[in-house]
Design a protein around this motif. Sequence first.
Motif, PDB file in Angstrom:
ATOM      1  N   PHE A 148       0.765  -1.270  -0.020  1.00 34.06           N
ATOM      2  CA  PHE A 148       0.095   0.006  -0.010  1.00 34.06           C
ATOM      3  C   PHE A 148       1.048   1.449  -0.010  1.00 34.06           C
ATOM      4  N   PHE A 149       2.170   1.216   0.499  1.00 37.12           N
ATOM      5  CA  PHE A 149       3.107   2.479   0.636  1.00 37.12           C
ATOM      6  C   PHE A 149       3.425   2.588  -0.764  1.00 37.12           C
ATOM      7  N   LEU A 150       3.614   1.632  -1.524  1.00 36.69           N
ATOM      8  CA  LEU A 150       3.997   1.748  -3.081  1.00 36.69           C
ATOM      9  C   LEU A 150       3.010   2.210  -3.859  1.00 36.69           C
ATOM     10  N   LEU A 151       1.691   1.712  -3.647  1.00 37.93           N
ATOM     11  CA  LEU A 151       0.513   2.264  -4.377  1.00 37.93           C
ATOM     12  C   LEU A 151       0.201   3.672  -3.980  1.00 37.93           C
ATOM     13  N   ALA A 152       0.790   4.317  -2.872  1.00 36.44           N
ATOM     14  CA  ALA A 152       0.559   5.642  -2.492  1.00 36.44           C
ATOM     15  C   ALA A 152       1.480   6.400  -3.464  1.00 36.44           C
ATOM     16  N   HIS A 153       2.364   6.033  -4.053  1.00 31.09           N
ATOM     17  CA  HIS A 153       3.259   6.658  -5.018  1.00 31.09           C
ATOM     18  C   HIS A 153       2.439   6.735  -6.712  1.00 31.09           C
ATOM     19  N   LYS A 154       1.733   7.993  -6.620  1.00 27.78           N
ATOM     20  CA  LYS A 154       0.535   7.863  -7.868  1.00 27.78           C
ATOM     21  C   LYS A 154       1.523   8.395  -9.002  1.00 27.78           C
ATOM     22  N   PRO A 155       1.097   7.612 -10.303  1.00 30.67           N
ATOM     23  CA  PRO A 155       1.904   7.862 -11.418  1.00 30.67           C
ATOM     24  C   PRO A 155       1.405   9.504 -12.010  1.00 30.67           C
ATOM     25  N   ALA A 156       0.076   9.853 -11.658  1.00 33.61           N
ATOM     26  CA  ALA A 156      -0.163  10.991 -11.941  1.00 33.61           C
ATOM     27  C   ALA A 156       0.655  12.135 -11.409  1.00 33.61           C
ATOM     28  N   ASN A 157       1.189  11.872 -10.266  1.00 34.23           N
ATOM     29  CA  ASN A 157       1.986  12.973  -9.641  1.00 34.23           C
ATOM     30  C   ASN A 157       3.295  12.729  -9.600  1.00 34.23           C
ATOM     31  N   ASN A 158       3.889  12.094 -10.783  1.00 32.20           N
ATOM     32  CA  ASN A 158       5.040  11.843 -11.048  1.00 32.20           C
ATOM     33  C   ASN A 158       5.709  10.796 -10.110  1.00 32.20           C
ATOM     34  N   PHE A 159       4.961   9.836  -9.622  1.00 32.43           N
ATOM     35  CA  PHE A 159       5.494   8.663  -8.830  1.00 32.43           C
ATOM     36  C   PHE A 159       6.095   9.305  -7.359  1.00 32.43           C
ATOM     37  N   GLU A 160       5.450  10.316  -6.947  1.00 29.49           N
ATOM     38  CA  GLU A 160       5.765  10.943  -5.879  1.00 29.49           C
ATOM     39  C   GLU A 160       4.563  10.620  -4.759  1.00 29.49           C
ATOM     40  N   LEU A 161       5.243  10.380  -3.410  1.00 28.11           N
ATOM     41  CA  LEU A 161       4.210  10.014  -2.398  1.00 28.11           C
ATOM     42  C   LEU A 161       3.127  11.025  -2.306  1.00 28.11           C
ATOM     43  N   VAL A 162       2.006  10.413  -2.249  1.00 32.46           N
ATOM     44  CA  VAL A 162       0.657  11.277  -1.906  1.00 32.46           C
ATOM     45  C   VAL A 162       0.264  11.010  -0.455  1.00 32.46           C
ATOM     46  N   THR A 163       0.196  11.949   0.262  1.00 31.82           N
ATOM     47  CA  THR A 163       0.078  11.651   1.825  1.00 31.82           C
ATOM     48  C   THR A 163      -1.716  11.800   1.898  1.00 31.82           C
ATOM     49  N   SER A 164      -2.399  12.431   0.986  1.00 27.54           N
ATOM     50  CA  SER A 164      -3.861  12.389   1.164  1.00 27.54           C
ATOM     51  C   SER A 164      -4.584  11.418   0.593  1.00 27.54           C
ATOM     52  N   CYS A 165      -4.285  10.563  -0.001  1.00 24.54           N
ATOM     53  CA  CYS A 165      -4.973   9.321  -0.500  1.00 24.54           C
ATOM     54  C   CYS A 165      -4.987   8.039   0.615  1.00 24.54           C
ATOM     55  N   PRO A 166      -6.103   7.159   0.231  1.00 26.07           N
ATOM     56  CA  PRO A 166      -6.511   6.321   1.363  1.00 26.07           C
ATOM     57  C   PRO A 166      -5.351   5.251   1.401  1.00 26.07           C
ATOM     58  N   GLU A 167      -4.730   5.019   0.219  1.00 28.02           N
ATOM     59  CA  GLU A 167      -3.513   3.983   0.257  1.00 28.02           C
ATOM     60  C   GLU A 167      -2.577   4.278   1.455  1.00 28.02           C
ATOM     61  N   TYR A 168      -2.288   5.455   1.474  1.00 30.70           N
ATOM     62  CA  TYR A 168      -1.293   6.058   2.516  1.00 30.70           C
ATOM     63  C   TYR A 168      -1.809   5.660   3.819  1.00 30.70           C
ATOM     64  N   TYR A 169      -3.080   5.927   4.189  1.00 36.50           N
ATOM     65  CA  TYR A 169      -3.641   5.866   5.598  1.00 36.50           C
ATOM     66  C   TYR A 169      -3.830   4.354   5.736  1.00 36.50           C
ATOM     67  N   VAL A 170      -3.961   3.493   4.725  1.00 36.42           N
ATOM     68  CA  VAL A 170      -3.903   2.043   5.005  1.00 36.42           C
ATOM     69  C   VAL A 170      -2.627   1.864   5.345  1.00 36.42           C
ATOM     70  N   CYS A 171      -1.475   2.220   4.664  1.00 40.76           N
ATOM     71  CA  CYS A 171      -0.213   1.476   4.791  1.00 40.76           C
ATOM     72  C   CYS A 171       0.379   2.155   6.424  1.00 40.76           C
ATOM     73  N   LEU A 172      -0.215   3.077   6.767  1.00 38.36           N
ATOM     74  CA  LEU A 172       0.189   3.478   8.036  1.00 38.36           C
ATOM     75  C   LEU A 172      -0.557   2.633   8.932  1.00 38.36           C
ATOM     76  N   VAL A 173      -1.528   2.291   8.884  1.00 43.45           N
ATOM     77  CA  VAL A 173      -2.490   1.166  10.028  1.00 43.45           C
ATOM     78  C   VAL A 173      -1.868   0.008   9.729  1.00 43.45           C
ATOM     79  N   CYS A 174      -1.382  -0.437   8.795  1.00 43.62           N
ATOM     80  CA  CYS A 174      -0.738  -1.803   8.589  1.00 43.62           C
ATOM     81  C   CYS A 174       0.520  -1.791   9.173  1.00 43.62           C
ATOM     82  N   PHE A 175       1.321  -0.673   9.161  1.00 49.74           N
ATOM     83  CA  PHE A 175       2.755  -0.587   9.794  1.00 49.74           C
ATOM     84  C   PHE A 175       2.474  -0.591  11.278  1.00 49.74           C
ATOM     85  N   ALA A 176       1.433   0.002  11.637  1.00 51.94           N
ATOM     86  CA  ALA A 176       1.357   0.039  13.265  1.00 51.94           C
ATOM     87  C   ALA A 176       1.212  -1.234  13.744  1.00 51.94           C
TER      88      ALA A 176
END
Length: 158
Positions: free
Chosen positions: A93-121
Motif C-alpha cells: 500500500f505504501f508503493l500504491l501511494a506513489h501515484k503515477p499522475a503525480n510523477n510517482f511521488e508520495l501522496v499523503t492524502s490518498c486512502p492507500e497512504y492511510y492504509v499503509c500507516l495502519v498496517c505498519f502500526a
Amino acid sequence: MYCCHCGKKINEKKLEKKKLSLSISQGEIDEGTKVEYVCPRCSHLIHKDVSEQEIKSLAAASHAEIQRGHNNFASGMSFNLIGLIILILGIIFFLLAHKPANNFELVTSCPEYYVCLVCFAISAVLIIIGIVFTTNGIIRRIKYSRLLKTIQDETFYQ
C-alpha cells in the motif's frame, strides 16, 4: 534450588542470607533443626528432605512448564508470521501511494497512504508481541529442560 511443587527456581543467595541472619540472631542452628522455605510461586513449604513422590510431582510440573513453553513459542511465531504478512501488505500500500499522475511521488492524502500507516502500526505491535512470546517460550523450555535433566541424572538437590 527448585520448588518441589511448581518447579520455580529459588534464589539460593537470598536463602543463605536468611540462614546467616537467622543463625546470628538466634545463635547457631542445630543439625537436627528442619529448615523449611516457602515457594514464591505456589506458597507451599519446601524442605530439605525430598521424597520420591515430591520428585515425581516436580517432574510432572516441569513437563507442564515445558509444554507451556512450546505453546508460547508457537504463539509467538504465529504472531510474528501474521505481523510479517501485514507488514508486506503495508509496503504494497505504501508503493500504491506513489501515484503515477503525480510523477510517482508520495501522496499523503490518498486512502492507500492511510492504509499503509495502519498496517505498519499493526505489524509493529504483532511483531513485538511475537518476539516477547517466542523468547519467553524459549527461556521457559531451556530452564525446565535443565531441571528435568538434573532430576534424571539424580543430581537434583534442595
